[in-house]
Design a protein around this motif. Structure first.
Motif, PDB file in Angstrom:
ATOM      1  N   TYR A   1       0.806  -1.215   0.000  1.00  0.00           N
ATOM      2  CA  TYR A   1       0.000   0.000   0.000  1.00  0.00           C
ATOM      3  C   TYR A   1       0.842   1.270   0.000  1.00  0.00           C
ATOM      4  O   TYR A   1       0.321   2.359   0.213  1.00  0.00           O
TER       5      TYR A   1
ATOM      6  N   LEU B   1      -7.334   0.417   6.672  1.00  0.00           N
ATOM      7  CA  LEU B   1      -6.743  -0.904   6.882  1.00  0.00           C
ATOM      8  C   LEU B   1      -7.667  -1.801   7.704  1.00  0.00           C
ATOM      9  O   LEU B   1      -7.698  -3.022   7.506  1.00  0.00           O
TER      10      LEU B   1
ATOM     11  N   ARG C   1      -7.960   0.780  -0.234  1.00  0.00           N
ATOM     12  CA  ARG C   1      -6.589   0.834   0.283  1.00  0.00           C
ATOM     13  C   ARG C   1      -5.586   1.106  -0.825  1.00  0.00           C
ATOM     14  O   ARG C   1      -4.666   1.920  -0.668  1.00  0.00           O
TER      15      ARG C   1
ATOM     16  N   LEU D   1      -4.140   4.877  -0.096  1.00  0.00           N
ATOM     17  CA  LEU D   1      -2.966   4.837   0.781  1.00  0.00           C
ATOM     18  C   LEU D   1      -1.657   5.245   0.088  1.00  0.00           C
ATOM     19  O   LEU D   1      -0.861   5.990   0.680  1.00  0.00           O
TER      20      LEU D   1
END
Length: 415
Positions: free
Chosen positions: A68, A111, A119, A123
Motif C-alpha cells: 500500500y 486498513l 486501500r 494509501l
C-alpha cells in the motif's frame, strides 16, 4: 508489560536520526518547530513540501504493508521502531505534520474497515506525501455528541446533468465545523446520514469526499482567541462522493467512526505526548531562569513531569496489549489524561513567567499588530483541549456507562 528497545531498534534510531539531520536543511530547517497548536499557519509552503520529502524518504506509513506504499524507499518498521521514529522526529524539532490526519487516522481506518480497492487507491498517495486529508465529524449541533449528526448524503445516479452510466454517487449536504486543514486538504472523510428519518447512531455512513468541488463545497476559516485560524467551517451543498468510497458499507458509519476515534484518542496520542515533553522542557527552562524560588510552583512542575511519565507508560501499555485498544474506556481515559494535562501546562507557562506573560512583542512602527508569543498561544489554545475531540463530560459519561456499568443519565433533565 515489557516494552524495551533492542539492537535493531537502536540501529533504526541511528538511521532515523541521520536522515533527519541530512534533510532538515534550508527551508525545512527554517520551518523547524513550526505548525504546532495555535500555530498551524506557520511555514505552510515548506511543511507541504516536507510531506513530499518524508514520502520520498519512505518515512510515511512505516507500519503498513509495503503493497500500500509504493514509495521510492519504502521503510518497514516494527511497533517499537515506529515509536523510535516518533521520538526522533520530535527531538529533531521537525515541522509539524500536514499529513497527520491521512497517515494516522484515515489510513488505519481503511486498513481496518476499508475495501482492498480503497486501500490501493488512497494509501499510496498518502505514503508519498502527495494527498492531504481533513476530518468532517463535528457540526454546530453535534460536537462531542456525534450521534446528533445532521449532514445528509442521498444516493444519486447522475450529477452535473450528465449520465454516469449507472455509477452510483451520493450528494452530501450539510455543515461541518472545527475542521482542521480544510483549506489545504484534497479529501475529507465525512460522517453523514445516508438513511432518511434515521436517528442517533443508526443510518450513518463514512464517505470519502474530494474537496475540489467549487460551488458545492465552501470553506470558511474560524478566527480563534490566538488570532490564527487553525479550524474551519465547511459547507457541503450537494457535494459529490462516489458510492464505492463509503468506508465499511452504508449504514455502518457509527462503528467506523468510533473505531477511528479510538485511534485518534488512543495509540496516536503517544506521538502527541512526545511533543508535550518538548513543551514541558521549555517551561522548565523558563522556570530555571526565574529568580524567585516558589515551592508551590516547583511542586506543580514536578507533578506535571510525573503525570506526563504516567501518560507515556499508559500509552505504551496500550501499544503492548492486543486487547487494550478495543476496550471501550481506553480512548476516553487517554483523552481525559492528555486534555487536562496540556491545559494545566499552558497555565503553568503563564505562572512561571509571572507579570511578563501578559505582554508581548509589538511593532511600534504600526506596520504589524500585536502578536502572541509561543507561550501565550499555548495558554490560549489549550483552553479548548478539554472540549474538542470529545469534551471531558462526554468522556466521563462513556467511562461511567460503558466501563463501570452505571445507569445512563436521564434525558431531558432530572424529574
Amino acid at each position: 508489560m515489557e516494552f524495551g528497545f533492542d539492537a535493531a531498534d537502536d540501529a533504526f534510531r541511528q538511521d532515523a536520526r541521520s536522515w533527519l539531520q541530512a534533510h532538515l536543511t534550508d527551508a525545512f530547517a527554517d520551518a523547524a518547530g513550526q505548525g504546532g497548536p495555535g500555530s498551524e499557519h506557520e511555514g505552510a509552503e515548506a511543511r507541504r513540501a516536507w510531506e513530499r520529502e518524508l514520502g520520498a524518504g519512505g518515512w510515511i506509513g512505516i507500519g503498513w504493508d509495503a503493497a500500500y506504499r509504493r514509495q521510492q524507499a519504502a521503510r518497514t518498521a516494527t511497533l517499537t521502531q515506529q515509536v523510535v521514529w516518533a521520538e526522533e522526529y520530535a527531538r529533531a524539532r521537525a515541522p509539524a505534520r500536514y499529513g497527520h490526519i491521512g497517515e494516522n487516522l484515515l489510513a488505519p481506518t481503511l486498513l481496518a474497515y476499508g475495501t482492498e480497492d480503497q486501500r490501493r487507491r488512497f494509501l499510496p498517495p498518502i505514503a508519498r506525501g502527495e494527498t492531504l486529508w481533513c476530518q468532517g465529524y463535528s457540526e454546530p449541533g453535534a460536537g462531542s455528541d456525534l450521534a446528533g449528526v445532521r449532514t445528509t448524503a442521498r444516493r444519486d445516479v447522475a450529477h452535473d446533468g450528465k449520465a454516469t452510466s449507472g455509477r452510483a454517487t451520493y450528494r452530501v449536504t450539510g455543515q461541518k465545523t472545527w475542521t482542521s486543514l480544510a483549506r489545504e486538504a484534497d479529501w475529507c472523510f465525512v460522517l453523514a446520514r445516508t438513511e432518511a428519518g434515521a436517528r442517533r447512531h443508526r443510518g450513518l455512513s463514512l464517505l470519502l469526499v474530494p474537496m475540489d468541488q467549487p460551488g458545492r463545497i465552501e470553506v470558511r476559516p474560524i478566527t480563534q482567541l490566538t488570532g490564527t485560524s487553525e479550524f474551519n467551517e465547511v459547507f457541503f451543498d450537494g457535494a459529490v462522493a462516489a458510492a464505492e468510497d463509503i468506508v465499511g458499507g452504508e449504514g455502518n458509519g457509527w462503528s467506523v467512526a468510533m473505531g477511528l476515534l479510538a485511534l485518534e484518542r488512543g495509540v496516536s496520542t503517544l506521538v502527541q505526548q512526545i511533543g508535550f515533553a518538548e513543551e514541558l522542557s521549555g517551561v522548565l527552562r523558563e522556570a530555571a531562569r526565574a529568580t524567585a524560588a516558589d515551592p508551590v510552583l516547583k511542586d506543580r512542575l514536578v507533578r506535571q513531569w510525573a503525570e506526563l511519565r504516567t501518560m507515556r507508560w499508559n500509552a505504551l501499555r496500550t501499544l503492548g496489549s492486543s486487547s487494550e485498544p478495543s476496550h471501550p474506556g481506553a480512548p476516553s481515559v487517554a483523552k481525559l489524561l492528555w486534555g487536562g494535562w496540556h491545559q494545566r501546562l499552558g497555565e503553568l507557562a503563564m505562572q512561571v513567567r509571572g507579570a511578563s506573560a501578559t505582554v508581548g512583542p509589538y511593532d511600534w512602527s504600526g506596520e504589524r499588530a500585536y502578536e502572541l508569543d509561543a507561550w501565550q498561544r499555548l495558554f490560549l489554545f489549550t483552553r479548548a483541549d478539554t472540549i474538542y475531540g470529545g469534551s471531558d463530560e462526554i468522556q466521563r459519561d462513556i467511562i461511567a456507562e460503558r466501563v463501570l456499568g452505571l445507569p445512563k443519565e436521564p434525558k431531558g433533565g432530572v424529574r
